[in-house]
Design an enzyme around this catalytic site. Structure first.
Site, short mmCIF file in Angstrom:
data_model
loop_
_atom_site.label_atom_id
_atom_site.label_comp_id
_atom_site.label_asym_id
_atom_site.label_seq_id
_atom_site.Cartn_x
_atom_site.Cartn_y
_atom_site.Cartn_z
N LYS A 1 29.91 34.59 55.76
CA LYS A 1 29.28 33.38 55.86
C LYS A 1 29.59 33.08 57.33
O LYS A 1 28.66 32.69 58.03
CB LYS A 1 29.89 32.09 55.07
CG LYS A 1 29.71 32.34 53.78
CD LYS A 1 30.60 31.53 52.84
CE LYS A 1 30.62 31.83 51.38
NZ LYS A 1 31.55 31.31 50.59
N LYS B 1 39.94 28.92 53.13
CA LYS B 1 39.85 29.84 51.75
C LYS B 1 41.07 29.32 51.04
O LYS B 1 41.87 28.43 51.38
CB LYS B 1 40.07 31.23 52.37
CG LYS B 1 41.23 31.37 53.26
CD LYS B 1 41.50 32.77 53.70
CE LYS B 1 40.47 33.38 54.69
NZ LYS B 1 39.48 34.37 54.19
N ARG B 2 41.04 29.98 49.79
CA ARG B 2 42.19 29.42 49.02
C ARG B 2 43.71 29.70 49.86
O ARG B 2 43.52 30.85 50.46
CB ARG B 2 42.36 30.33 47.63
CG ARG B 2 41.14 29.79 46.45
CD ARG B 2 41.36 28.46 46.29
NE ARG B 2 42.59 28.21 45.23
CZ ARG B 2 42.51 27.87 43.99
NH1 ARG B 2 41.37 27.90 43.33
NH2 ARG B 2 43.60 27.84 43.40
N THR C 1 34.32 36.88 51.26
CA THR C 1 33.00 36.46 51.53
C THR C 1 32.81 35.35 52.75
O THR C 1 31.64 35.21 53.14
CB THR C 1 32.29 36.19 50.44
OG1 THR C 1 33.12 35.04 49.50
CG2 THR C 1 31.98 37.04 49.13
N LYS D 1 46.59 35.83 51.88
CA LYS D 1 45.65 35.62 53.19
C LYS D 1 46.13 35.15 54.18
O LYS D 1 45.69 34.93 55.45
CB LYS D 1 44.78 34.42 52.43
CG LYS D 1 43.96 34.89 51.16
CD LYS D 1 42.98 33.59 50.66
CE LYS D 1 42.21 34.21 49.49
NZ LYS D 1 40.78 34.79 49.95
N HIS E 1 37.83 42.72 40.96
CA HIS E 1 37.74 41.79 42.11
C HIS E 1 39.26 41.83 42.69
O HIS E 1 39.07 41.15 43.87
CB HIS E 1 37.42 40.39 41.72
CG HIS E 1 35.93 40.17 41.58
ND1 HIS E 1 35.11 39.87 42.64
CD2 HIS E 1 35.32 40.48 40.40
CE1 HIS E 1 33.96 39.56 42.11
NE2 HIS E 1 34.08 39.91 41.02
C1 LIG Z 1 33.05 31.42 50.39
C2 LIG Z 1 33.90 30.62 49.70
C3 LIG Z 1 35.18 31.11 49.29
C4 LIG Z 1 35.50 32.73 49.44
O1 LIG Z 1 36.24 32.59 50.73
P1 LIG Z 1 37.12 33.77 51.35
O2 LIG Z 1 37.39 33.43 52.63
O3 LIG Z 1 36.45 35.04 51.05
O4 LIG Z 1 38.30 33.96 50.36
C5 LIG Z 1 36.01 30.17 48.69
N1 LIG Z 1 35.70 28.98 48.49
C6 LIG Z 1 34.68 28.53 48.88
C7 LIG Z 1 34.37 27.05 48.55
C8 LIG Z 1 33.54 29.25 49.48
O5 LIG Z 1 32.31 28.72 49.88
#
Ligand SMILES: *Cc1c(COP(=O)(O)O)cnc(C)c1O
Length: 865
Positions: A707, A595-596, A703, A601, A378
């Protein structure tokens, strides 16, 4: 004594036939009523929505049971080949809404609740998120098991039942504060404890040799200290297909055996305290995303997951197929998918179980192991690849350490045969890192022990082959493959955006719910003005809902200090120091990065752009201005100082920007506390612009990007991870691309000169001047010095400054594009229309085609077998 016999077996019973429960409003209402008044014993004075939620959840759960049994009967009856998805994290979020959607119960439940004067949305809010994960990796596991059930694949998820999930985030004076997330406090109706399936996991002790009945020299692991591990099963329903798969989460408990020596010595308290340390193993999720902490407890967690899950599978095998110890067909029937390196100790553990407990030879056991294990990587970040010290392993898991050494010896012999005399290669590829303290490279163990190694987006899989795992790729090119991530359209479209789902179905039918690529039928509708208007209306309603969510989350915070109040004009304002003060509304561009919080990032790049926008406003450069709401959300690992500083910077910038009258109606900035799955459901549906701005080559896939796209947001993105494939699907006209490529990043790195880049760019110089003059930290001297230094450092690994000028350019394009409402709507529609590839149904179909090779199984009724 086998643990199973602790539970008395059931007398021969014939009461297990079940008739389908009514799924109409009347039956649902009757059950909800009965659960509330009888099972839960509440009455008309009960004010807590918790009980109403539980009554509803139990009524829905009952409707899952039938499919669960039928699925189980089918797996028992047909003994299909199965996959076991091993993951330290399952970031499930809420269950109720998803179960209702997948069972098709939404209509009747709406009606049933209406009868009682209850509101479903409000009730659903009562459910606590199951936050058993950090971010993308954990959420991926949750999307995958949803898709497996929808595709009717016999897949069981295995994870840990952490008592405390991902911490709750508060913002205190702009700083992140962590609070424990005791998500089970109010009970969890979605799980069923299965004490009869308890297994025993060993730690410590030592190994010794003995001669078995055939006089073969064998090894056994003795004088161990054991824990008992109890499974809790959670139903995983497919989309309207009767299949209900299982997520099995392990909880550790102490054995009933007290340490008799201690007991006899009178230390009763001490021996009971020993029980506590055992219960601690599954107590808490480690909150590190994309880095490993190297703590002994973490290794124990990993071993509990691997050992309990493998024992569970092998036990089933012995009972159902083996008639004892025949493992000839085990590998044809079973497959283990390792979600990242975390469960990779499973390679050695399967060897141990097969050799020590079922007396297979090394060669037979190794053949089985290497044809059942598959590994998903990952990340390319080296700090995320765990390495356990040999000393710790030898102490905690002595038998496993021996097995790993033996695997390594045989593996290095194979390498030496392929590259005679290449001792550097041997050192590079060894499972044991030798410099300094000896360490086990767990990722290498996973590669050597698996028949498949995959990355999670095209770019990531290619970089693995060229970089991190190059030597292994040269040895075993056929092992390596790509499986671009996906997300489940049930939760991330139908569930989180019902209005958009309804609009889509009204125009192209509901084929997209089974084949998401059908969304492409939306593309011709971009020319239909009435459709565009309806599309905009849905987005507007969702944006309104997000604004309410934002206000609500600040209201609960401010309620304590009494800071927030609604003024007579209906505008929100606050008198508190860091409270919420928004001056833009639903017409503004919702520019979102959730995101985190991690340097790679580059939330920092986004804040720099916010400062740039503010600077332009202050200079009166506001002709043709696009009003924006810039929304941030995300948790920082509690020990990650720089990430926490970035949160503080975002909040300080937000405070200054929001309270400056010059920005009124032009720019507002929000840091939404406690980002989690249920928050993302509201956010994804409401975003206009999706920030995916990682340093190229660092985000394995992402991911969140998918979304947003699926819900009609445009991407502002670098050529990183799955952004590249998003761009490919949607086309350059509908995507805001900027920044260096992964190759350019590495080429520039040795000559990187951020001071020069800043000096050459007027906008950038002005931004840095504001930062360096303590404009955002007037009364907090020096707090952002570290951030300023890293931006200006030639060694900044994330090269934030390198992409700033291009980012500002791309943001200008996005702002201009947003002013052309029709054109923006068309791009929004085209993004949704092109998002079909990113369904996790497609991803899982590929895993199945290339790695698992399972046959879909239809659930069967009792009478059919
Ligand atoms: C989808 C999701 C992530 C992943 O987000 P990235 O932008 O791909 O890092 C992290 N936390 C939550 C709660 C999510 O729904």
């Amino acid at each position: 004594m086998p643990i199973r016999t602790l539970i008395k077996s059931q007398p021969k019973a014939n009461f297990t036939d079940i008739r389908p429960l009514g799924k109409d409003a009347k039956n649902m209402a009757a059950d909800i009523h009965r659960y509330f008044n009888y099972t839960l014993g509440r009455d008309k004075y009960c004010k807590s929505a918790h009980y109403t939620y539980n009554a509803l959840a139990l009524a829905v759960r009952d409707r899952l049971m039938e499919g669960w049994k039928k699925t189980h009967y089918a797996y028992r009856g047909e003994s299909p080949r199965q996959t076991f998805y091993l993951s330290m994290e399952f970031l499930m979020g809420r269950t109720l809404g998803n179960a209702m959607l997948n069972l098709g119960l939404e209509e009747p439940i709406h009606k049933a609740l209406h009868k009682f004067g209850l509101d479903l949305e409000e009730l659903a809010e009562v459910e606590h998120d199951a936050g058993l994960g950090n971010g993308g990796l954990g959420r991926l596991a949750a999307c995958f098991i949803d898709s497996c059930a929808t595709l009717q694949l016999p897949v069981i998820g295995y994870g840990l039942r952490y008592e405390y999930g991902m911490f709750r985030q508060r913002i205190d004076n702009g700083y992140q504060a962590e609070e424990p997330d005791h998500w089970l406090r109010a009970g969890n109706v979605w799980e069923l404890e299965r004490p009869e399936l308890t297994v025993r996991v060993h730690f410590y002790g030592h190994t010794e040799t003995y001669a078995d009945h055939a006089h073969h020299r064998r090894l056994r692991w003795v004088e161990t200290q054991d824990v008992l591990v109890v499974p809790y099963d959670i139903p995983v329903p497919g989309y309207r297909n009767d299949t209900v798969n299982t997520l099995r989460l392990w909880k550790t408990v102490a054995t009933d055996e007290f340490d008799l020596n201690e007991f006899n010595a009178g230390d009763y308290a001490g021996s009971v305290a020993g029980k506590n340390s055992a219960e601690n193993i599954s107590m808490v999720l480690y909150p590190n995303d994309a880095s490993e902490c190297g703590k002994e407890l973490r290794l124990r967690q990993q071993y509990v997951l691997a050992s309990a899950s493998l024992q569970d599978v092998v036990r089933k095998w012995v009972i159902r197929h083996g008639h004892g110890e025949d493992f000839t067909h085990f590998a044809e029937q079973n497959c283990f998918q390792l979600n990242d390196t975390h469960p990779s100790i499973a390679v050695a553990e399967l060897m141990r179980i097969l050799m020590d407990e079922h007396l297979l030879s090394w060669d037979a056991a190794w053949k089985i192991t290497t044809s059942t294990m598959a590994y998903t990587n990952h990340t390319l970040l080296p700090e995320a690849l765990e390495k356990w010290s040999v000393g710790l392993m030898r102490y905690l898991l002595p038998r496993l350490m021996e097995i790993i050494f033996e695997i390594n010896a045989r593996f290095l012999a194979e390498v030496a045969q392929n590259w005679p005399g290449d001792s550097e290669r041997l050192a590079r590829m060894s499972l044991i890192e030798e410099d300094g303290d000896q360490k086990v490279r767990m990722a290498y163990l996973a590669i050597v022990g698996s028949y498949s190694v995959n990355g999670v987006a095209e770019l990531h899989s290619n970089l693995l082959k060229q970089g991190l795992f190059k030597d292994f790729y040269e040895l075993w090119p056929d092992k390596f493959n790509n499986k671009t991530n996906g997300i489940t359209p049930r939760r991330w479209l139908g569930g989180c955006n019902p209005k958009l789902a309804e609009l889509i179905t009204a125009n192209i039918g509901d084929g997209w719910t089974h084949d998401l690529t059908e969304l492409k039928k939306l593309a011709p509708l971009v020319d239909d003005a009435a459709f565009r208007e309806r599309w905009r209306t849905v987005k507007r309603v969702n944006k309104q809902r997000l604004l309410e969510t934002i206000h609500a989350s600040f209201e609960t915070v401010d309620a304590a200090s009494g800071a927030s109040a609604r003024s007579s004009s209906g505008e929100w304002e606050d008198s508190g120091s860091l409270g919420l003060h928004l001056t833009v509304g639903v017409d503004a561009m919702f520019d979102v990065q959730v995101k985190r919080i991690h340097e790679y990032k580059r939330q920092l790049l986004n804040v720099l752009h916010v400062i740039h926008l503010y600077d332009r406003i202050k200079h009166g450069e506001i002709a043709n201005w696009t009003p924006r709401l810039v929304l941030f959300g995300g948790k920082a690992a509690p020990g990650y100082a720089m990430a926490k500083k970035i949160i503080k910077l975002i909040n300080n910038v937000a405070h200054i920007v929001n309270h400056d009258p010059a920005t009124a109606g032009l720019l507002s900035v929000v840091f939404l506390p406690n980002y989690r799955v249920s928050a993302m459901e509201v956010i994804a549906a409401a975003a206009d612009l999706s920030e995916q701005i990682s340093t190229a080559g660092k985000e394995a896939s992402g991911t969140g990007n998918m979304k947003f796209m699926m819900n009609g947001a445009l991407t502002m993105g670098t050529l990183d991870g799955a952004n590249i494939e998003i761009l490919e699907e949607v086309g350059g006209d509908n995507f805001f691309l900027f920044g260096l490529t992964a190759q350019q990043v590495e080429k520039l790195r040795p000559h990187y000169d951020p001071r020069h880049i800043i000096a050459d760019d007027d906008d950038f110089s002005r931004v840095m001047h504001l930062l360096e003059s303590s404009y955002f930290n007037q009364f907090e001297p020096g707090i952002f010095d570290d951030i300023i230094n890293v931006i200006k450092s030639p060694k900044d690994p994330w090269m934030t400054a390198a992409d700033f000028p291009a980012y500002v350019q791309a943001q200008r394009h996005a702002a201009e594009a947003f002013l052309d409402v029709d054109r923006w709507t068309q791009m929004s529609i085209l993004n949704c229309a092109a998002s079909g590839k990113f369904s996790s149904d497609r991803t899982i179909a590929e895993y199945n085609r290339d790695i698992w090779k399972l046959t879909p199984v239809k659930p069967v009724g009792d009478q059919e077998i």
